[in-house]
Design a protein around this motif. Structure first.
Motif, PDB file in Angstrom:
ATOM      1  N   MET A   1       0.822  -1.212   0.000  1.00  0.00           N
ATOM      2  CA  MET A   1       0.000   0.000   0.000  1.00  0.00           C
ATOM      3  C   MET A   1       0.857   1.264   0.000  1.00  0.00           C
ATOM      4  O   MET A   1       0.557   2.239  -0.679  1.00  0.00           O
ATOM      5  N   ILE A   2       1.942   1.262   0.784  1.00  0.00           N
ATOM      6  CA  ILE A   2       2.865   2.395   0.842  1.00  0.00           C
ATOM      7  C   ILE A   2       4.271   1.860   0.591  1.00  0.00           C
ATOM      8  O   ILE A   2       4.685   0.874   1.198  1.00  0.00           O
ATOM      9  N   LEU A   3       5.000   2.521  -0.298  1.00  0.00           N
ATOM     10  CA  LEU A   3       6.333   2.059  -0.651  1.00  0.00           C
ATOM     11  C   LEU A   3       7.261   3.255  -0.807  1.00  0.00           C
ATOM     12  O   LEU A   3       6.931   4.224  -1.499  1.00  0.00           O
ATOM     13  N   THR A   4       8.416   3.202  -0.141  1.00  0.00           N
ATOM     14  CA  THR A   4       9.452   4.199  -0.374  1.00  0.00           C
ATOM     15  C   THR A   4      10.732   3.467  -0.770  1.00  0.00           C
ATOM     16  O   THR A   4      11.019   2.381  -0.272  1.00  0.00           O
ATOM     17  N   GLU A   5      11.487   4.101  -1.676  1.00  0.00           N
ATOM     18  CA  GLU A   5      12.744   3.517  -2.155  1.00  0.00           C
ATOM     19  C   GLU A   5      13.812   4.601  -2.162  1.00  0.00           C
ATOM     20  O   GLU A   5      13.733   5.556  -2.943  1.00  0.00           O
ATOM     21  N   GLY A   6      14.780   4.468  -1.248  1.00  0.00           N
ATOM     22  CA  GLY A   6      15.868   5.435  -1.173  1.00  0.00           C
ATOM     23  C   GLY A   6      15.402   6.851  -0.900  1.00  0.00           C
ATOM     24  O   GLY A   6      16.043   7.816  -1.331  1.00  0.00           O
ATOM     25  N   LEU A   7      14.310   7.005  -0.167  1.00  0.00           N
ATOM     26  CA  LEU A   7      13.693   8.319   0.026  1.00  0.00           C
ATOM     27  C   LEU A   7      14.626   9.222   0.833  1.00  0.00           C
ATOM     28  O   LEU A   7      15.028   8.888   1.947  1.00  0.00           O
ATOM     29  N   THR A   8      14.944  10.384   0.266  1.00  0.00           N
ATOM     30  CA  THR A   8      15.918  11.300   0.852  1.00  0.00           C
ATOM     31  C   THR A   8      15.393  12.725   0.770  1.00  0.00           C
ATOM     32  O   THR A   8      14.812  13.129  -0.246  1.00  0.00           O
ATOM     33  N   LYS A   9      15.597  13.481   1.863  1.00  0.00           N
ATOM     34  CA  LYS A   9      15.223  14.895   1.869  1.00  0.00           C
ATOM     35  C   LYS A   9      16.309  15.689   2.570  1.00  0.00           C
ATOM     36  O   LYS A   9      16.628  15.442   3.732  1.00  0.00           O
ATOM     37  N   HIS A  10      16.888  16.655   1.832  1.00  0.00           N
ATOM     38  CA  HIS A  10      17.898  17.548   2.375  1.00  0.00           C
ATOM     39  C   HIS A  10      17.337  18.963   2.452  1.00  0.00           C
ATOM     40  O   HIS A  10      16.626  19.404   1.547  1.00  0.00           O
ATOM     41  N   TYR A  11      17.659  19.658   3.525  1.00  0.00           N
ATOM     42  CA  TYR A  11      17.427  21.098   3.614  1.00  0.00           C
ATOM     43  C   TYR A  11      18.794  21.771   3.551  1.00  0.00           C
ATOM     44  O   TYR A  11      19.504  21.840   4.551  1.00  0.00           O
ATOM     45  N   GLY A  12      19.176  22.213   2.372  1.00  0.00           N
ATOM     46  CA  GLY A  12      20.537  22.685   2.191  1.00  0.00           C
ATOM     47  C   GLY A  12      21.501  21.520   2.364  1.00  0.00           C
ATOM     48  O   GLY A  12      21.379  20.491   1.706  1.00  0.00           O
ATOM     49  N   ALA A  13      22.443  21.696   3.296  1.00  0.00           N
ATOM     50  CA  ALA A  13      23.399  20.618   3.558  1.00  0.00           C
ATOM     51  C   ALA A  13      22.913  19.662   4.635  1.00  0.00           C
ATOM     52  O   ALA A  13      23.566  18.651   4.897  1.00  0.00           O
ATOM     53  N   PHE A  14      21.751  19.972   5.249  1.00  0.00           N
ATOM     54  CA  PHE A  14      21.274  19.142   6.360  1.00  0.00           C
ATOM     55  C   PHE A  14      20.440  17.975   5.841  1.00  0.00           C
ATOM     56  O   PHE A  14      19.423  18.178   5.165  1.00  0.00           O
ATOM     57  N   PRO A  15      20.825  16.729   6.141  1.00  0.00           N
ATOM     58  CA  PRO A  15      20.043  15.564   5.692  1.00  0.00           C
ATOM     59  C   PRO A  15      18.914  15.231   6.684  1.00  0.00           C
ATOM     60  O   PRO A  15      19.138  14.542   7.679  1.00  0.00           O
ATOM     61  N   ALA A  16      17.698  15.706   6.419  1.00  0.00           N
ATOM     62  CA  ALA A  16      16.568  15.399   7.297  1.00  0.00           C
ATOM     63  C   ALA A  16      16.134  13.950   7.161  1.00  0.00           C
ATOM     64  O   ALA A  16      15.608  13.356   8.106  1.00  0.00           O
ATOM     65  N   LEU A  17      16.347  13.376   5.977  1.00  0.00           N
ATOM     66  CA  LEU A  17      15.991  11.982   5.720  1.00  0.00           C
ATOM     67  C   LEU A  17      17.002  11.419   4.740  1.00  0.00           C
ATOM     68  O   LEU A  17      17.372  12.088   3.773  1.00  0.00           O
ATOM     69  N   SER A  18      17.456  10.180   4.983  1.00  0.00           N
ATOM     70  CA  SER A  18      18.528   9.627   4.170  1.00  0.00           C
ATOM     71  C   SER A  18      18.228   8.190   3.750  1.00  0.00           C
ATOM     72  O   SER A  18      18.219   7.279   4.577  1.00  0.00           O
TER      73      SER A  18
END
Length: 299
Positions: A1-18
């Motif tokens: 139902m829900i799938l994430t693959e390599g989901l990444t979120k950066h705010y500038g140089a800060f990795p909020a999700l890796s």
């Protein structure tokens, strides 16, 4: 139902999700655990299509969460960690407005949940509600929505113990009806009570996923005091590992069938024995306790 693959979120140089890769099955309750700043809320916002991922992907029921965000949100009812509601309308009017956004199909259930389960007076204006009452009103709407997925971000944080139990029962009912639930929270006993699987996050990484049913069935802790020195080696086929050692006493973790374990214990010079289970706190502390396991990339 829900799938994430390599989901990444950066705010500038800060990795909020890796590089978060996870799969949430249809009709399960998926517990999302971790302290503030671990990436739980960022993950949820990416699933809702409120943020664009830096890299990787997320999908809900086959729809990409960013490119098809409207289709995704049609399938989800979401309670944020901090509920903010307009105070100038009455409780009933707010439920009516929210239900009209989805065609009005859940109004009767929303009112019943708000009045009979949550004990709210819907004639009162929302501004007169306490923080906990506003939380109850939002929860009544969320559980009434005709959707496939519920995402609950710390849904019991402002509630009294009785209302917390009501919410846990509603989560269980939602699963029975085939809905998928993501339950993010800090109260481990609540997550342990309702979750089919739990995911533990730390500093934007998904550290561990545990099947709670398998854990309850197969994980045992044994506190064994031997007559004399404990055995130098444990039989590999028994799936035993040493958690702690103190002279003649061993704290053992066991995963496997009980029969062979009991047979082996009967052949040993055991002076005393206690067998129990482990709660979710011990698993959580492996990643957020005084001596946490290192990140995989740091090993």
């Amino acid at each position: 139902m829900i799938l994430t693959e390599g989901l990444t979120k950066h705010y500038g140089a800060f990795p909020a999700l890796s590089k978060v890769s996870m799969e949430v099955r249809r009709g399960e309750v998926y517990g999302l655990l971790g302290p503030n700043g671990s990436g739980k809320t960022t993950t949820i916002r990416l699933l809702l299509g409120l943020l664009r991922p830096t890299s990787g992907s997320a999908s809900v029921d086959g729809f990409d969460c960013w490119r098809h965000s409207l289709e995704v949100r049609r399938r989800i009812s979401y309670i944020p960690g901090e509920v903010r509601l307009p105070g100038s309308v009455r409780g009933y009017q707010l439920l009516q407005y929210l239900n009209n956004l989805r065609g009005g199909a859940g109004m009767d259930r929303a009112v019943a949940l708000a009045e009979r389960v949550m004990g709210l007076d819907l004639r009162r204006k929302v501004r007169t509600f306490s923080t906990g009452m506003k939380q109850k009103l939002a929860l009544a709407q969320a559980f009434a929505d005709p959707v496939d997925i519920l995402i609950l971000d710390e849904p019991t944080s402002a509630l009294d113990p009785s209302a917390r139990n009501d919410v846990l029962r509603l989560v269980t009912d939602a699963r029975t009806q085939g809905q998928t639930v993501i339950f993010s929270g800090h109260v481990l006993t609540e997550v342990e009570q309702v979750a089919d699987r739990v995911a533990i996050m730390r500093r934007g990484r998904l550290m561990h996923v545990e099947d709670m049913h398998e854990r309850r069935r197969n994980l045992r802790l044994l506190l064994v005091r031997f007559q004399g020195a404990p055995p130098a080696a444990l039989p590999e086929e028994l799936e035993l590992s040493v958690r702690d050692r103190n002279g003649e006493v061993l704290l053992l973790e066991h995963r496997g069938a009980a029969g062979p374990l009991l047979g082996w214990l009967a052949s040993q010079p055991v002076a005393d024995l206690a067998i129990g289970t482990e709660d979710l706190r011990a698993l959580y502390d492996r990643y957020h306790g005084p001596n946490p396991e290192p990140d995989p990339e740091d090993r």
